[in-house]
Design an enzyme around this catalytic site. Structure first.
Site, PDB file in Angstrom:
ATOM      1  N   LYS A   1      -5.368  -0.998  -7.354  1.00 59.77           N
ATOM      2  CA  LYS A   1      -6.495  -1.084  -6.888  1.00 59.77           C
ATOM      3  C   LYS A   1      -7.836  -0.987  -8.218  1.00 59.77           C
ATOM      4  O   LYS A   1      -8.783  -1.807  -8.014  1.00 59.77           O
ATOM      5  CB  LYS A   1      -6.864  -0.067  -5.949  1.00 59.77           C
ATOM      6  CG  LYS A   1      -5.866   0.039  -4.670  1.00 59.77           C
ATOM      7  CD  LYS A   1      -6.569  -1.107  -3.557  1.00 59.77           C
ATOM      8  CE  LYS A   1      -5.819  -1.289  -2.387  1.00 59.77           C
ATOM      9  NZ  LYS A   1      -5.890  -2.529  -1.748  1.00 59.77           N
TER      10      LYS A   1
ATOM     11  N   THR B   1      -7.771   6.789  -3.861  1.00 57.73           N
ATOM     12  CA  THR B   1      -7.030   6.989  -4.699  1.00 57.73           C
ATOM     13  C   THR B   1      -7.337   6.628  -6.175  1.00 57.73           C
ATOM     14  O   THR B   1      -6.653   7.008  -7.134  1.00 57.73           O
ATOM     15  CB  THR B   1      -5.511   6.256  -4.309  1.00 57.73           C
ATOM     16  OG1 THR B   1      -4.625   6.849  -4.751  1.00 57.73           O
ATOM     17  CG2 THR B   1      -5.419   4.814  -4.443  1.00 57.73           C
TER      18      THR B   1
ATOM     19  N   ASP C   1       0.137  15.267  -4.942  1.00 55.10           N
ATOM     20  CA  ASP C   1      -0.996  15.753  -4.143  1.00 55.10           C
ATOM     21  C   ASP C   1      -2.235  16.704  -4.557  1.00 55.10           C
ATOM     22  O   ASP C   1      -1.679  17.289  -5.357  1.00 55.10           O
ATOM     23  CB  ASP C   1      -0.413  16.645  -2.586  1.00 55.10           C
ATOM     24  CG  ASP C   1       0.083  15.653  -1.849  1.00 55.10           C
ATOM     25  OD1 ASP C   1       0.060  14.306  -1.751  1.00 55.10           O
ATOM     26  OD2 ASP C   1       0.740  16.049  -0.884  1.00 55.10           O
TER      27      ASP C   1
ATOM     28  N   TYR D   1       0.317   2.048  -7.528  1.00 51.25           N
ATOM     29  CA  TYR D   1      -0.460   1.362  -6.243  1.00 51.25           C
ATOM     30  C   TYR D   1      -2.058   1.778  -6.521  1.00 51.25           C
ATOM     31  O   TYR D   1      -2.746   0.639  -6.439  1.00 51.25           O
ATOM     32  CB  TYR D   1       0.052   1.975  -4.865  1.00 51.25           C
ATOM     33  CG  TYR D   1      -1.437   2.136  -3.772  1.00 51.25           C
ATOM     34  CD1 TYR D   1      -1.447   0.755  -3.315  1.00 51.25           C
ATOM     35  CD2 TYR D   1      -1.891   3.204  -3.501  1.00 51.25           C
ATOM     36  CE1 TYR D   1      -2.598   0.830  -2.331  1.00 51.25           C
ATOM     37  CE2 TYR D   1      -2.931   3.229  -2.671  1.00 51.25           C
ATOM     38  CZ  TYR D   1      -3.290   2.031  -1.919  1.00 51.25           C
ATOM     39  OH  TYR D   1      -4.376   2.001  -0.913  1.00 51.25           O
TER      40      TYR D   1
ATOM     41  N   SER E   1      -9.657   2.149  -2.359  1.00 46.43           N
ATOM     42  CA  SER E   1      -9.054   3.321  -1.813  1.00 46.43           C
ATOM     43  C   SER E   1      -9.627   4.396  -2.535  1.00 46.43           C
ATOM     44  O   SER E   1      -9.790   4.623  -4.011  1.00 46.43           O
ATOM     45  CB  SER E   1      -7.478   3.494  -2.012  1.00 46.43           C
ATOM     46  OG  SER E   1      -7.162   4.447  -1.843  1.00 46.43           O
TER      47      SER E   1
ATOM     48  N   LYS F   1       0.900  -1.098  -0.096  1.00 41.78           N
ATOM     49  CA  LYS F   1       0.029  -0.027  -0.036  1.00 41.78           C
ATOM     50  C   LYS F   1       0.736   1.265  -0.062  1.00 41.78           C
ATOM     51  O   LYS F   1       0.463   2.476   0.444  1.00 41.78           O
ATOM     52  CB  LYS F   1      -0.984  -0.043   1.225  1.00 41.78           C
ATOM     53  CG  LYS F   1      -0.139   0.065   2.531  1.00 41.78           C
ATOM     54  CD  LYS F   1      -1.157   0.188   3.615  1.00 41.78           C
ATOM     55  CE  LYS F   1      -0.256   0.293   4.937  1.00 41.78           C
ATOM     56  NZ  LYS F   1      -1.287   0.670   6.320  1.00 41.78           N
TER      57      LYS F   1
HETATM   58  C1  UD1 Z   1      -2.067   8.856   0.672  1.00 41.51           C
HETATM   59  C2  UD1 Z   1      -1.832   8.235  -0.595  1.00 41.51           C
HETATM   60  C3  UD1 Z   1      -3.264   7.494  -0.698  1.00 41.51           C
HETATM   61  C4  UD1 Z   1      -3.315   6.375   0.341  1.00 41.51           C
HETATM   62  C5  UD1 Z   1      -3.583   7.164   1.646  1.00 41.51           C
HETATM   63  C6  UD1 Z   1      -3.830   6.373   2.928  1.00 41.51           C
HETATM   64  C7  UD1 Z   1      -0.403   9.638  -1.640  1.00 41.51           C
HETATM   65  C8  UD1 Z   1      -0.191  10.623  -2.592  1.00 41.51           C
HETATM   66  N1  UD1 Z   1      -1.678   9.313  -1.521  1.00 41.51           N
HETATM   67  O1  UD1 Z   1      -3.279  10.166   0.973  1.00 41.51           O
HETATM   68  O2  UD1 Z   1      -3.055   6.856  -2.037  1.00 41.51           O
HETATM   69  O3  UD1 Z   1      -4.660   5.843   0.259  1.00 41.51           O
HETATM   70  O4  UD1 Z   1      -2.658   8.020   1.815  1.00 41.51           O
HETATM   71  O5  UD1 Z   1      -4.297   7.172   4.132  1.00 41.51           O
HETATM   72  O6  UD1 Z   1       0.529   9.273  -0.858  1.00 41.51           O
HETATM   73  N2  UD1 Z   1       1.131  15.887   4.755  1.00 41.51           N
HETATM   74  C9  UD1 Z   1       2.132  16.724   5.063  1.00 41.51           C
HETATM   75  N3  UD1 Z   1       3.289  16.318   5.793  1.00 41.51           N
HETATM   76  C10 UD1 Z   1       3.437  14.939   5.885  1.00 41.51           C
HETATM   77  C11 UD1 Z   1       2.780  14.067   5.383  1.00 41.51           C
HETATM   78  C12 UD1 Z   1       1.434  14.648   4.749  1.00 41.51           C
HETATM   79  O7  UD1 Z   1       1.921  18.057   4.966  1.00 41.51           O
HETATM   80  O8  UD1 Z   1       4.504  14.510   6.373  1.00 41.51           O
HETATM   81  C13 UD1 Z   1      -0.135  16.406   4.033  1.00 41.51           C
HETATM   82  C14 UD1 Z   1      -0.138  16.101   2.565  1.00 41.51           C
HETATM   83  O9  UD1 Z   1       0.111  16.799   1.645  1.00 41.51           O
HETATM   84  C15 UD1 Z   1      -1.759  15.793   2.425  1.00 41.51           C
HETATM   85  C16 UD1 Z   1      -2.192  15.523   3.660  1.00 41.51           C
HETATM   86  O10 UD1 Z   1      -1.151  15.843   4.602  1.00 41.51           O
HETATM   87  O11 UD1 Z   1      -2.410  17.171   2.267  1.00 41.51           O
HETATM   88  C17 UD1 Z   1      -2.516  14.056   3.865  1.00 41.51           C
HETATM   89  O12 UD1 Z   1      -1.495  13.491   3.558  1.00 41.51           O
HETATM   90  P1  UD1 Z   1      -1.355  11.753   3.808  1.00 41.51           P
HETATM   91  O13 UD1 Z   1      -1.685  11.178   5.079  1.00 41.51           O
HETATM   92  O14 UD1 Z   1      -0.167  11.383   3.047  1.00 41.51           O
HETATM   93  O15 UD1 Z   1      -2.410  11.372   2.970  1.00 41.51           O
HETATM   94  P2  UD1 Z   1      -2.920  11.321   1.384  1.00 41.51           P
HETATM   95  O16 UD1 Z   1      -2.020  11.997   0.541  1.00 41.51           O
HETATM   96  O17 UD1 Z   1      -4.330  12.076   1.218  1.00 41.51           O
END
Ligand code: UD1
Length: 349
Positions: free
Chosen positions: A153, A126, A295, A149, A124, A84
């Site tokens: 799915k 995604t 993102d 990934y 997902s 994942k």
């Molecule tokens: C990610 C995956 C998605 C998966 C999901 C599971 C990507 C592009 N997508 O979604 O396929 O199904 O996780 O939960 O990886 N952020 C920060 N700093 C960090 C980490 C994240 O600012 O260190 C921000 C990101 O830019 C985003 C938000 O937090 O705006 C959520 O990020 P994240 O938890 O990684 O989830 P997704 O990107 O939505």
């Protein structure tokens, strides 16, 4: 009669097992423990006071799957097993395509052989085509994953749809998760990512506990209320309960349906930081970093189909999501024992 839970040892799997057992289902778990710990399964037994069979096996081994179906009276499957990590999938597409897709084909092939045709599949959000201006996302939103990934799915969703077309006895529920976070309120099971977490909430947890120095916020120039990305965070216990509701539907009908599992509410990264600070009572240092590739600005669910057709709604709010995540983090600063692969004989019998 039992529900076979593939990937039952993982973050979502352990919570799904607890909910199934609490709803009176018998379960059989199969997991290769490549990205999970048998300790999680032991703790499912502690939480529920129930016992069940666990097979440490890879779904790529058809012969072993046949043994499981021969040795147990299985009448439905919740298929959660799969790799994942978005980042890893871009570097190792063969690993992702081979494992995620072939294991699903195998499980369906063996199900058909044993005339078991009820399956709930873990998909997902995604799978939806990226969009910055059309929210919330309902199930008929255009599809189009942007990484290997996500494409596995999507391919599996197409495969399950073809299966349903080919034989109307199949009953298939596809669950499209938004952003699962939090942990069981006992603090015994939770998310235990290997290495540095990619996802926001486990990263926040590590910063709050002092294992990582600072959170990088990926972009503060998005067209959102505070410039940071907005997501639909859903408590993992709500998500797990969604599987029980979907299974009940799958048990009583045939055909195929897709459901969003989300809350319908979006929170920004900064709102998450502040909520986590309140839950933990700790200051969370952060810095603004460039946007992360791939993102989108905003992504949240229209969960009305799951409400109307499954009778399921997410009930747990942001405060508890952060409190439960923090409770898990504090009780398990090194996750499950600090290291993952453990021999199956460590399982409680
Ligand atoms: C990610 C995956 C998605 C998966 C999901 C599971 C990507 C592009 N997508 O979604 O396929 O199904 O996780 O939960 O990886 N952020 C920060 N700093 C960090 C980490 C994240 O600012 O260190 C921000 C990101 O830019 C985003 C938000 O937090 O705006 C959520 O990020 P994240 O938890 O990684 O989830 P997704 O990107 O939505």
């Amino acid at each position: 009669m039992a529900v076979l839970v593939t990937g039952g040892g993982g973050y979502i799997g352990t919570h799904v097992c607890v909910e199934l057992l609490n709803h009176g289902y018998d379960i059989v778990v199969v997991d290769n423990f490549s990205n999970s710990s048998v300790e999680g399964i032991n703790r499912v037994k502690t939480i529920t006071g129930k016992t069940f069979k666990i097979y440490q096996t890879d779904l790529l081994h058809k012969r072993k799957l046949i043994d499981i179906f021969e040795q147990n009276s299985i009448n439905s499957v919740i298929h959660l097993a799969g790799y994942k990590s978005v980042g890893e999938s871009t570097e190792k597409p063969i690993k992702y395509y081979a494992n995620n897709i072939i294991s699903t084909i195998n499980i369906c092939e063996i199900m058909k052989k044993f005339d078991v045709k009820k399956i709930v599949f873990s998909s997902s959000a995604t799978v939806y085509a990226p969009s910055n201006n059309h929210q919330p996302i309902s199930e008929n939103f255009p599809l189009g994953a942007t990484n290997p990934y996500g494409r596995t799915k999507l391919i599996i969703e197409h495969f399950l749809s073809d299966l349903s077309q080919s034989d109307s006895d199949w009953s298939i529920g596809i669950l499209r998760y938004f952003n699962p976070v939090g942990a069981h309120s006992s603090g015994l099971i939770g998310e235990d990512p290997k290495g540095v977490p990619n996802n926001l909430v486990p990263y926040l947890a590590r910063v709050a506990i002092g294992k990582l120095p600072v959170l990088s916020i990926f972009g503060n120039d998005y067209p959102t209320m505070d410039g940071t990305g907005v997501r639909d965070y859903i408590h993992v216990v709500d998500l797990a309960q969604g599987h029980v509701y979907a299974l009940q539907k799958v048990e009583s009908t045939t055909g195929i349906d897709r459901y969003n599992l989300g809350t319908g509410k979006g929170y920004s990264v900064l709102e998450m930081v502040h909520s986590y600070e309140k839950a933990s009572g700790r200051k969370i240092p952060y810095e603004i970093a460039p946007r992360r590739k791939g993102d989108v600005a905003i992504c949240y669910a229209d969960p009305s189909k799951a409400r109307n057709e499954l009778g399921w709604v997410a009930k747990i709010g942001l405060k508890e999501m952060c409190q439960d995540s923090w409770n898990w983090q504090q009780n398990n600063p090194n996750g499950y024992e600090g290291d993952h692969p453990s021999p199956l004989n460590a399982l409680k019998r």
